[in-house]
Write an enzyme that holds these catalytic residues in place. Structure first.
Site, short mmCIF file in Angstrom:
data_model
loop_
_atom_site.label_atom_id
_atom_site.label_comp_id
_atom_site.label_asym_id
_atom_site.label_seq_id
_atom_site.Cartn_x
_atom_site.Cartn_y
_atom_site.Cartn_z
N LYS A 274 6.72 -23.07 -2.39
CA LYS A 274 7.94 -22.52 -3.02
C LYS A 274 9.18 -23.01 -2.28
O LYS A 274 9.28 -22.86 -1.07
CB LYS A 274 7.89 -20.99 -2.99
CG LYS A 274 9.21 -20.31 -3.34
CD LYS A 274 9.13 -18.78 -3.25
CE LYS A 274 10.49 -18.12 -3.45
NZ LYS A 274 10.46 -16.65 -3.34
N ASP A 279 18.07 -17.79 -2.41
CA ASP A 279 17.66 -16.75 -3.35
C ASP A 279 18.62 -15.57 -3.28
O ASP A 279 18.51 -14.71 -2.41
CB ASP A 279 16.23 -16.29 -3.01
CG ASP A 279 15.75 -15.21 -3.97
OD1 ASP A 279 16.41 -14.99 -5.02
OD2 ASP A 279 14.70 -14.58 -3.67
N LYS A 286 20.47 -9.29 -5.09
CA LYS A 286 19.99 -8.62 -3.89
C LYS A 286 21.15 -7.86 -3.23
O LYS A 286 22.30 -8.25 -3.39
CB LYS A 286 19.49 -9.66 -2.88
CG LYS A 286 18.16 -10.27 -3.21
CD LYS A 286 17.72 -11.23 -2.12
CE LYS A 286 16.38 -11.86 -2.45
NZ LYS A 286 15.25 -10.91 -2.46
N ASP A 297 14.23 -19.21 1.97
CA ASP A 297 13.30 -18.99 0.86
C ASP A 297 12.66 -20.29 0.36
O ASP A 297 11.98 -20.31 -0.66
CB ASP A 297 14.02 -18.24 -0.28
CG ASP A 297 13.08 -17.38 -1.10
OD1 ASP A 297 11.98 -17.05 -0.61
OD2 ASP A 297 13.45 -17.04 -2.24
N ASP A 356 14.88 -11.45 -9.59
CA ASP A 356 14.62 -11.67 -8.16
C ASP A 356 13.15 -11.98 -7.88
O ASP A 356 12.79 -12.39 -6.78
CB ASP A 356 15.09 -10.45 -7.36
CG ASP A 356 15.26 -10.74 -5.88
OD1 ASP A 356 15.24 -11.93 -5.51
OD2 ASP A 356 15.40 -9.78 -5.10
N GLU A 358 11.55 -14.53 -8.65
CA GLU A 358 11.70 -15.89 -9.18
C GLU A 358 10.66 -16.86 -8.63
O GLU A 358 10.32 -17.84 -9.28
CB GLU A 358 13.11 -16.42 -8.88
CG GLU A 358 13.32 -17.03 -7.48
CD GLU A 358 13.12 -16.07 -6.33
OE1 GLU A 358 13.22 -14.84 -6.57
OE2 GLU A 358 12.83 -16.51 -5.20
N ARG A 360 7.45 -16.65 -8.21
CA ARG A 360 6.25 -16.78 -9.03
C ARG A 360 6.51 -17.57 -10.31
O ARG A 360 5.60 -18.19 -10.85
CB ARG A 360 5.65 -15.39 -9.30
CG ARG A 360 6.55 -14.48 -10.07
CD ARG A 360 6.13 -13.02 -9.92
NE ARG A 360 6.57 -12.43 -8.64
CZ ARG A 360 6.32 -11.18 -8.28
NH1 ARG A 360 5.60 -10.38 -9.05
NH2 ARG A 360 6.76 -10.71 -7.13
N1 BES Z 1 12.20 -14.38 -1.58
C1 BES Z 1 11.92 -13.05 -1.92
C2 BES Z 1 10.88 -12.41 -1.01
C3 BES Z 1 11.27 -12.17 0.42
C4 BES Z 1 11.86 -10.98 0.80
C5 BES Z 1 10.99 -13.11 1.38
C6 BES Z 1 12.20 -10.77 2.12
C7 BES Z 1 11.34 -12.90 2.71
C8 BES Z 1 11.93 -11.74 3.08
C9 BES Z 1 11.41 -12.98 -3.35
O1 BES Z 1 11.92 -13.90 -4.22
C10 BES Z 1 11.78 -11.64 -3.88
O2 BES Z 1 12.93 -11.37 -4.00
N2 BES Z 1 10.78 -10.83 -4.18
C11 BES Z 1 11.01 -9.52 -4.68
C12 BES Z 1 10.03 -9.27 -5.79
C13 BES Z 1 10.26 -8.00 -6.54
C14 BES Z 1 11.56 -8.10 -7.32
C15 BES Z 1 9.11 -7.76 -7.47
C16 BES Z 1 10.81 -8.54 -3.54
O3 BES Z 1 9.91 -8.73 -2.73
O4 BES Z 1 11.58 -7.59 -3.46
ZN ZN Z 2 12.56 -15.66 -3.41
MN MN Z 3 13.74 -13.29 -5.08
#
Ligand code: BES
Ligand code: ZN
Ligand code: MN
Length: 508
Positions: A274, A279, A286, A297, A356, A358, A360
């Site tokens: 990825k 992000d 966020k 990210d 967010d 994204e 996947r």
């Molecule tokens: N890049 C983030 C995940 C992340 C969070 C990586 C903190 C490193 C530190 C990912 O894209 C994300 O935002 N995931 C969300 C998914 C949710 C919306 C289902 C998350 O983990 O909050």
């Molecule tokens: Zn992300």
């Molecule tokens: Mn995200």
């Protein structure tokens, strides 16, 4: 290939006459020197024992003491560095990585150019001398990494002193084999440094296009074939996961493919990483706190870059395809909306509940594309879920997938190099959580088991018959604390050493 500034080498047999600035000698907790002290000559042995007896140094881990070699004793070396090893029974290979990094730092602080490590003259807790050497060399190189290219000239005018040569004494070893081992470690760590460089670059300085350019550079320098899918080609291939995530940004998305084929008719490994260069969360924005960390990210993609460079520089006889979906996730009038439904390249319809989630979406298309190379194994790495940080913190990468055997091999590689993996279950029941009312699946599975439901989502884009492992590196990709000597603050470059050790053990 630019060489590391710090050279490492093996010294076999008589090190006493070898030109150097300092000898490093280990001391166990309780003030007991390592056995090899007896090979340092009478004068040194007496001096070290005198110092230890006086209690100036107790051998606690982290303790360091420079001593002068008494003058007129006829030795070439004039300084000693006693280094605390801590409790004998707590010593691990990982301790030696930290020790390697600490020795480099101490010598640089002391203004030294050349050092000889005697720690590899002994086995410690069943860790063989050449493993001690390998771990210390790895730690030394990993720890001397700096990301200072964004610091002004004035700061560079007063550069820190750099150690130039680090040597390890091995008794009765076949020097050539051990030298090859060091060269291998150096190439692996160069891969880690590349991954760290890419991940440390902020969003304004590294866009998806910038990453594509880097992939082309690798292809110019090494036997790697790079292909970039962008614009109309992404549209024609129906890669709407990648397109949707990228559509809110002025920096267009792309899919980077790097092929390394030196394995003849051996099996093919696909590694997918990825790369969201920043992000923001998109329209599902966020919160502001620590949002800057989302420049990391793209650590999964960065690991794929580092791995590809390392295997090519090692000239390994293997077949690997690296696939890196790259996009910037931004909010704008052109951005995707919560509620949008997209048709992925595989034909699966996805309801975007949260923009967010994204990672996947871009991985869906990338995994599907990876399958077109008919790989025997697919491994993906992604900073995918905050839930993984909650579950495992920064000390283990989340491990999921469809193949026990592959997971076992990866965990073994992780143990070897100190990048630990920990399994999470993918029971079929979890798939229920991503059922959508309007589409085939939705991109969030609710609050419960967020790391697992993300993996369930990915599983829909991989055939069951193909061995696949998913590594959630959200907690392990960057280090905010700088508590490990061989891991500077910022991007860790996690995954590069793991993948290298996996293919080296496997010889795919
Ligand atoms: N890049 C983030 C995940 C992340 C969070 C990586 C903190 C490193 C530190 C990912 O894209 C994300 O935002 N995931 C969300 C998914 C949710 C919306 C289902 C998350 O983990 O909050
Ligand atoms: Zn992300
Ligand atoms: Mn995200």
């Amino acid at each position: 290939m630019s060489e590391s500034q710090l050279k490492m080498d093996v010294v076999v047999g008589d090190f006493v006459a070898r030109e150097t600035d300092v000898w490093v000698i280990g001391v166990y907790q309780g003030g007991e020197p390592q056995a090899a002290l007896s090979r340092c000559g009478e004068v040194v042995e007496r001096e070290v024992r005198r110092v230890l007896k006086s209690g100036w140094m107790r051998g606690e881990s982290g303790e360091q003491l420079f001593l002068s070699v008494p003058g007129g004793c006829g030795l070439v070396v004039d300084r000693l560095l006693l280094i605390g090893l801590g409790k004998r029974e707590s010593l691990t290979v990982e301790s030696f990585r930290g020790l390697g990094a600490s020795v480099v730092k101490a010598c640089e602080k002391g203004g030294m150019d050349r050092v000889i490590c005697l720690l590899s003259l002994d086995s410690h807790q069943g860790i063989a001398p050449n493993r001690v050497m390998e771990a210390m060399a790895e730690g030394g190189w990993l720890g001397s990494y700096r990301f200072d290219r964004l610091q002004s000239v004035s700061k560079k005018e007063a550069p820190r002193h750099r150690l130039k040569r680090m040597e390890f004494v091995l008794s009765g070893a076949k020097a050539e084999g051990e030298r090859k081992r060091l060269i291998q470690v150096e190439r692996i760590v160069r891969g880690v440094s590349l991954a760290r460089d890419l991940a440390n670059l902020p969003g304004n300085l590294l866009s998806p296009d910038g990453l594509a350019r880097k992939a082309r550079e690798l292809a110019e320098r090494l036997p790697i074939k790079t292909t970039i899918l962008s614009g109309a080609v992404l549209v024609q291939k129906g890669m709407n996961g990648i397109l949707a995530v990228g559509q809110g940004s002025v920096n267009p998305p792309c899919l980077i493919v790097m092929e390394y084929r030196k394995g003849g008719d051996r099996p093919t490994l696909a590694v997918v990483g990825k790369a969201v260069t920043f992000d923001s969360g998109g329209i599902s924005l966020k919160p502001g706190a620590k949002m800057e960390e989302m420049k990391f990210d793209m650590s999964g993609g960065a690991a794929v870059f580092g791995f590809m460079q390392a295997i090519a520089e090692m000239n390994l006889p293997i077949n690997v395809v690296g696939v890196v979906p790259a996009a910037e996730n931004m909010p704008s009038g052109a951005a995707q909306r919560p509620g949008d439904v997209i048709k992925t390249a595989k034909g699966v319809y996805v309801e975007v509940i949260n923009t967010d989630a994204e990672g996947r979406l871009i991985l869906a298309d990338a995994l599907h594309h990876a399958a077109s190379f008919d790989p025997d194994v697919i491994i993906d790495l992604a900073t995918l879920t905050g839930a993984c940080v909650v579950a495992l913190g920064e000390h283990a990468t989340g491990l999921m997938g469809n193949n026990e055997g592959l997971q076992k091999k990866l965990r073994k590689a992780g143990e070897y190099c100190g990048e630990r993996l920990w399994p999470l279950p993918m029971f079929p029941e979890y798939q229920e959580q991503i059922k959508s009312v309007v589409a085939d699946i939705k991109n969030v599975g609710g609050r419960e088991a967020g790391t697992i439901t993300a993996a369930c989502f990915l599983s829909r884009f991989v055939e069951d018959s193909r061995a696949w492992a998913h590594l959630d590196i959200a907690g392990t990709a960057y280090d905010g604390s700088g508590t490990r000597a061989h891991v500077p603050k910022g991007a860790v470059g996690v995954g590069v050493r793991l993948l290298c050790r996996y293919v080296l053990a496997e010889r795919m």
